[in-house]
Design a protein around this motif. Sequence first.
Motif, short mmCIF file in Angstrom:
data_model
loop_
_atom_site.label_atom_id
_atom_site.label_comp_id
_atom_site.label_asym_id
_atom_site.label_seq_id
_atom_site.Cartn_x
_atom_site.Cartn_y
_atom_site.Cartn_z
N ILE A 144 89.23 66.40 -27.38
CA ILE A 144 90.59 65.99 -27.75
C ILE A 144 90.85 64.56 -27.30
O ILE A 144 91.34 63.73 -28.07
N PHE A 145 90.51 64.25 -26.05
CA PHE A 145 90.72 62.89 -25.55
C PHE A 145 89.91 61.87 -26.33
O PHE A 145 90.38 60.78 -26.62
N THR A 146 88.67 62.23 -26.69
CA THR A 146 87.83 61.33 -27.47
C THR A 146 88.46 61.03 -28.82
O THR A 146 88.48 59.89 -29.28
N GLU A 147 89.00 62.07 -29.47
CA GLU A 147 89.65 61.87 -30.76
C GLU A 147 90.91 61.01 -30.63
O GLU A 147 91.17 60.15 -31.47
N ILE A 148 91.67 61.23 -29.58
CA ILE A 148 92.89 60.44 -29.35
C ILE A 148 92.52 58.97 -29.13
O ILE A 148 93.13 58.07 -29.70
N ILE A 149 91.50 58.74 -28.31
CA ILE A 149 91.07 57.36 -28.04
C ILE A 149 90.61 56.69 -29.32
O ILE A 149 90.96 55.53 -29.59
N SER A 150 89.85 57.40 -30.13
CA SER A 150 89.38 56.84 -31.40
C SER A 150 90.55 56.49 -32.31
O SER A 150 90.58 55.42 -32.93
N HIS A 151 91.52 57.38 -32.37
CA HIS A 151 92.70 57.14 -33.20
C HIS A 151 93.47 55.91 -32.71
O HIS A 151 93.87 55.06 -33.51
N LEU A 152 93.66 55.82 -31.41
CA LEU A 152 94.41 54.69 -30.85
C LEU A 152 93.66 53.37 -31.04
O LEU A 152 94.27 52.34 -31.32
N ARG A 153 92.34 53.41 -30.91
CA ARG A 153 91.56 52.19 -31.16
C ARG A 153 91.73 51.72 -32.59
O ARG A 153 91.84 50.53 -32.86
N SER A 154 91.76 52.68 -33.51
CA SER A 154 91.95 52.34 -34.92
C SER A 154 93.32 51.70 -35.13
O SER A 154 93.43 50.70 -35.85
N ARG A 155 94.34 52.25 -34.50
CA ARG A 155 95.69 51.68 -34.63
C ARG A 155 95.76 50.28 -34.04
O ARG A 155 96.39 49.39 -34.60
N VAL A 156 95.13 50.09 -32.90
CA VAL A 156 95.12 48.77 -32.27
C VAL A 156 94.40 47.77 -33.18
O VAL A 156 94.86 46.64 -33.37
N SER A 157 93.31 48.20 -33.76
CA SER A 157 92.55 47.32 -34.66
C SER A 157 93.40 46.91 -35.86
O SER A 157 93.41 45.74 -36.26
N ARG A 158 94.12 47.86 -36.44
CA ARG A 158 94.99 47.54 -37.58
C ARG A 158 96.09 46.57 -37.15
O ARG A 158 96.43 45.64 -37.89
N ALA A 159 96.65 46.77 -35.97
CA ALA A 159 97.71 45.88 -35.48
C ALA A 159 97.16 44.47 -35.25
O ALA A 159 97.82 43.49 -35.59
N GLU A 160 95.96 44.38 -34.70
CA GLU A 160 95.36 43.06 -34.48
C GLU A 160 95.08 42.36 -35.80
O GLU A 160 95.29 41.15 -35.92
N THR A 161 94.62 43.11 -36.78
CA THR A 161 94.36 42.54 -38.10
C THR A 161 95.65 42.01 -38.70
O THR A 161 95.70 40.89 -39.23
N ARG A 162 96.71 42.80 -38.62
CA ARG A 162 98.00 42.37 -39.17
C ARG A 162 98.53 41.14 -38.43
O ARG A 162 99.11 40.24 -39.04
N LYS A 163 98.32 41.09 -37.12
CA LYS A 163 98.75 39.94 -36.33
C LYS A 163 98.05 38.67 -36.81
O LYS A 163 98.69 37.62 -36.98
#
Length: 70
Positions: free
Chosen positions: A28-47
């Motif tokens: 569960i923690f691994t999936e959460i971390i993966s999801h959050l990394r994806s969101r951070v990556s999208r935010a950085e791209t948009r920035k």
Amino acid sequence: MDEEKEQILKEIEAKTEEIKRLIMRMQIFTEIISHLRSRVSRAETRKREIHNEILDLRDRVIAWEQTKMK
């Protein structure tokens, strides 16, 4: 002796169940971390996109001001 054997088997079963729960939590923690990394990556791209859009707008304003001064 049979009681001791049963107690040991129960202890083994309890520890096996604890391992299963820990593995589940890790997944569960691994999936959460993966999801959050994806969101951070999208935010950085948009920035970066926004930064580039700002630079383009500044260039347009500078070009407009230069044509206005002539």
